[in-house]
Scaffold this motif. Structure first.
Motif, short mmCIF file in Angstrom:
data_model
loop_
_atom_site.label_atom_id
_atom_site.label_comp_id
_atom_site.label_asym_id
_atom_site.label_seq_id
_atom_site.Cartn_x
_atom_site.Cartn_y
_atom_site.Cartn_z
N PRO A 7 177.31 3.75 125.43
CA PRO A 7 176.05 4.28 125.93
C PRO A 7 176.13 4.61 127.41
CG PRO A 7 175.65 2.44 124.46
CD PRO A 7 177.14 2.50 124.68
N SER A 8 175.52 5.71 127.80
CA SER A 8 175.65 6.22 129.16
C SER A 8 174.99 5.30 130.18
CB SER A 8 175.01 7.62 129.25
OG SER A 8 175.65 8.50 128.35
N VAL B 64 172.29 11.79 131.71
CA VAL B 64 172.09 11.95 130.28
C VAL B 64 171.26 13.21 130.04
CG1 VAL B 64 172.20 9.49 129.71
CG2 VAL B 64 169.99 10.52 130.31
N ASP C 181 177.54 12.94 127.40
CA ASP C 181 176.39 12.64 126.54
C ASP C 181 176.26 13.78 125.55
OD1 ASP C 181 174.20 11.26 125.54
OD2 ASP C 181 172.80 12.23 126.91
N GLU D 288 175.23 12.23 117.45
CA GLU D 288 175.58 10.82 117.55
C GLU D 288 175.23 10.17 116.21
OE1 GLU D 288 175.44 10.27 122.36
OE2 GLU D 288 173.71 9.57 121.23
N ARG E 87 163.88 12.31 125.12
CA ARG E 87 163.98 10.85 125.11
C ARG E 87 162.60 10.25 125.39
NH1 ARG E 87 169.33 9.07 125.16
NH2 ARG E 87 170.81 10.69 125.80
N ASP F 170 169.86 4.95 126.26
CA ASP F 170 170.88 5.67 125.51
C ASP F 170 171.58 4.69 124.58
OD1 ASP F 170 172.66 7.54 124.58
OD2 ASP F 170 174.05 7.29 126.27
N ASP G 74 173.22 5.75 121.83
CA ASP G 74 174.17 6.54 121.05
C ASP G 74 173.72 6.74 119.61
OD1 ASP G 74 175.93 7.38 122.92
OD2 ASP G 74 177.51 5.95 122.48
N ASN H 213 171.02 9.43 118.28
CA ASN H 213 170.06 10.48 118.64
C ASN H 213 168.72 10.28 117.97
OD1 ASN H 213 172.62 13.08 118.64
ND2 ASN H 213 171.98 11.73 120.30
#
Length: 779
Positions: free
Chosen positions: A12-13, A17, A139, A150, A165, A170, A172, A174
């Motif tokens: 995860p970022s 993002v 991302d 994802e 979002r 994040d 991962d 979507n």
């Protein structure tokens, strides 16, 4: 071992993002003129974007698809935004705020993949697994039906909605991270489109709805009063319906409207008197679909609770007009509604209002998507088994309406019904428009299913001198399917079809089906062997099979499934004439020898290099011998109807774009049949399979003449083998030359009408004596 494609995932970022994606800019019904991608950072320090790029890939990439790239520069601040403007469409009225980066990518509104990439060189990955292995991807978001995404894709967006979002997290996944809602582009300076919020205009719901399909107040912010009639508290399109208890006297203007709250559950209940403020928008669920007028970005005040809910309008046998819609040869959105003349106009004039039906007959099974189609016109084109038969483009079944449920399934599972059952009692709720099925009654009061005892049909056994040829679309059968599917299909062949001598099969997939998208597997021997074994276990004969493996990913269908047609035959009743040389690219030729026709290769594909078969299944011709007579059987699966405009859409009549390819396919197939009959005018020819078109279509018309369309020999009420949008219709066909004698044809209804089904198609069988009566007088 099956190779399973992994989703595109990474750690995860912790820095920049993708915060929002919008691909509907400038499209029909859109307010914003441009597509855009908005970036943010989940870190606590500014995130540099120098040397990075935003890249886009179509949702269903083909082998020739290429990523498109837009170069970035600068940085994104914690709590701030970075706006990347993309292609400008021809519509819309509101420009984006000044963008921080500008590209020219035209992104799809409903489905696609956007990646934030370290570097500016376009990516090359076309699958989720390959993209997951590319360390340059910072991302990624796949929305709608995107292949590259994802763990799970984000919801579908539209011309009027983006995916964004809900919070700067994040995971991962979507699906978990993104929700659909109003597009809200913000640049690094914090600027939004059009500046501050406009002062709302006081209006009534009928003012918002207007007298055409499009609101005269689209894009304006309004404040309307009404009574809450229903709520949708699940899914990504939550909200509530308002209805004005003080209607006007214009039958064209609806008194109901949907207030869209995105992924937030509305804190209102039926009977609440509410004043709602929001922007008027037209939501288009798909290209070519009609729109749904709604309020977005809404706020509301509950004025009082416990008020009487307006009475639903009862829709009875005489309510809906017999004509579907005006037919101007184009878009009907701007035409004044005529609800007394056209059924689609009636539903539009009551969009968002409460309606009810009582004791209605189901004209479909309960679908896998928790839908049920019923008819309010029980005498309109009834089938022999309780459905509604589709008999012509000019003979629509205007009494059909789709039922969905607003009741959480944890409280009440969706009712399971077969065609011909009754949805007893009152079913009521607001009217919504859906791209799948059209106008829909969203039930918050749902009747009970009365079982009317529909049974699966059993055809008779062929006699000693009769050859029985069947066709069966087995719906993406592959060797990785559960044994239960093989067993159910096998019982259909043995018990319901009475073990025909020859079966043409459609939708046979390779040995690992759609699980192996890019593994190069094309063989289907394990799939067919499992099917043969299941037939034996069900008490049937040990069939042999013939087929030709396609080239990898060239024949359409589910990605990686390598769909194809093939033959089963009972060697104790009929023999197959094997002639070598057949492969994916070699065309079968007609050879004349001793005054008779024969095939150069058997089995062989019919003109497989012709561009009519691009991304589509190629017909398979086989030469059989039965009681000393030659029979030619051609198995087919024409191009799908995907991409055609819906019958309930904004364009009337709808454009059937997919028909162009099927017409070319029919011409090629007709040419092959003509060659057979030119070589031997008494040839026994059977053309069978899923031709993906109606008996009254130009596609089937191309094949008439040398061949008899056998569904034409049935009474109108029996002309169907597939059910779509509540219409019992014909997609599968059997056609036969003039030589056979004693032709007896049957569509065997075992699947399409039932909630539990082995396939979505019903099989068909024709029994005949090859070669003419003079060959059989002694039998």
């Amino acid at each position: 071992m099956a190779v399973i494609a992994a989703p595109a995932t990474a750690a995860p970022s912790s820095g920049p993002v993708i915060a929002e994606v919008y691909g509907g800019g400038g499209n029909s019904g859109a307010t914003l003129t441009n597509d855009f991608v908005e970036l943010a950072t989940v870190g606590t320090a500014p995130a540099s974007l120098d040397g990075l790029s935003v890249q886009y890939l179509p949702g269903s990439p083909s082998p020739s698809s290429r990523w498109q790239s837009t170069t970035l520069k600068g940085s994104v601040e914690p709590g701030g935004s970075y706006l990347v403007a993309q292609a400008k469409g021809s519509g819309g009225t509101v420009a984006l705020p000044e963008a921080d980066a500008v590209g020219s990518i035209s992104m799809a509104a409903g489905s696609g993949t956007v990646a934030l990439v370290a570097g500016t060189t376009p990516l090359t990955c076309l699958t989720a697994a390959d993209c997951a292995a590319d360390s340059r991807i910072v991302d990624l978001v796949g929305y709608g039906s995107a292949v590259v995404r994802e763990t799970r894709p984000a919801p579908s967006a539209s011309n009027t909605t983006s995916v964004a979002r809900a919070a700067l997290t994040d995971t991962d996944d979507n699906s978990a991270d993104f929700a659909a809602g109003d597009p809200t582009p913000v640049n690094a300076a914090g600027e939004e489109p059009g500046g501050g919020a406009p002062e709302p205009t006081d209006a009534r719901i009928h003012d918002v709805q207007g007298t055409t399909r499009l609101s005269p107040l689209t894009g304006e912010t309004v404040r309307v009063p009404g009574i809450v009639t229903a709520t949708r508290a699940f899914g990504s399109a939550r909200g509530f319906w308002l209805q004005d208890p003080e209607p006007d006297d214009d039958p064209r203007t609806s008194e109901g409207i949907f207030v869209f709250t995105g992924s937030s559950t509305p804190s209102v209940a039926p009977g609440d008197a509410v004043t709602a403020t929001g922007r008027v928008a037209e939501y288009y669920p798909a290209s070519g679909a009609q729109s749904l007028t709604q309020l977005t970005g809404a706020t509301w005040t509950v004025e009082s609770r416990g008020n009487a809910v307006p009475e639903p309008r009862a829709v009875t046998e005489d309510t809906l007009p017999g004509e579907l819609a005006p037919q101007p040869g184009g878009n009907i959105e701007g035409l004044p509604l005529e609800p007394e003349k056209y059924s689609l106009d009636f539903w539009e004039a009551h969009e968002g209002e409460l309606v009810s039906v009582t004791d209605v007959r189901a004209v479909s099974r309960s679908t896998d998507y928790n839908e049920l189609y019923v008819t309010t016109k029980p005498d309109q084109n009834p089938s022999a088994r309780g459905g509604a038969v589709y008999l012509g483009y000019d003979r629509p079944n205007t009494g059909i309406v789709k039922i969905e449920s607003l009741i959480p399934f944890s409280q009440r599972p969706f009712p399971q019904a077969n065609t011909g059952d009754t949805l007893a009692g009152v079913t009521s709720g607001p009217v919504e428009y859906d791209s799948f099925g059209g106008y829909t009654l969203m039930a918050n009061v749902l009747g009970e299913v009365k079982d009317n005892g529909l049974e699966r049909e059993v055809t008779r056994k062929q006699r000693a001198g009769e050859l029985a040829v069947a066709t069966y679309n087995v719906e993406n059968l592959s060797a990785v399917d559960d044994q239960a599917k093989f067993d159910a299909l096998a019982r259909g062949v043995v018990e319901n079809l009475a073990a025909p001598d020859i079966v043409t099969l459609e939708e046979i997939q390779d040995n690992n089906g759609a699980e192996g998208v890019e593994d190069g597997v094309v063989a289907a021997d394990r799939t067919l062997d499992r099917f043969v074994d299941a037939i034996v276990a069900a008490g049937g004969p040990r069939y042999e099979w013939r087929q030709i493996d396609p080239q990898d990913r060239t024949d359409g269908g589910e990605p990686g499934g390598n769909i194809r047609v093939g033959f089963l035959f009972n060697p104790k009743r009929v023999s197959f004439v094997d002639r070598p040389g057949g492969d994916a690219t070699t065309p079968v030729e007609v050879v004349r020898k001793a005054g008779k026709a024969r095939l150069s290769i058997s089995p062989g594909r019919v003109d497989p290099g012709n561009d009519a078969w691009e991304d589509s299944r190629k017909p398979l011709a086989g030469e059989f011998r039965f009681h000393g007579r030659t029979v030619f059987v051609v198995a087919n699966h024409f191009a799908s109807k995907g991409g055609d405009q819906p019958t309930h859409g904004v364009n009337q009549p709808p454009v059937r774009g997919s028909e162009v390819q099927r017409l070319r396919q029919a011409e090629v197939l007709r040419g092959f049949v003509d060659e057979l009959l030119a070589a031997d005018r008494g040839a026994n020819v059977v053309v069978a399979g899923d031709l993906n078109d109606f008996q009254f279509s130009p596609t089937i018309g191309k094949l008439r003449g040398p061949l008899e369309v056998l569904v034409d020999t049935l009474p109108e009420r029996e002309r169907y083998g597939y059910v779509f949008d509540g219409n019992s219709q014909v997609l599968d066909h059997m056609l036969i030359s003039r030589a056979p004698y004693g032709v007896d044809y049957d569509v065997v209804h075992i699947n399409a009408e039932f909630a539990e089904q082995a396939s979505d198609h019903d099989p068909q069988v024709v029994r005949f004596r090859p070669g003419g009566w003079w060959s059989w007088w002694w039998l």
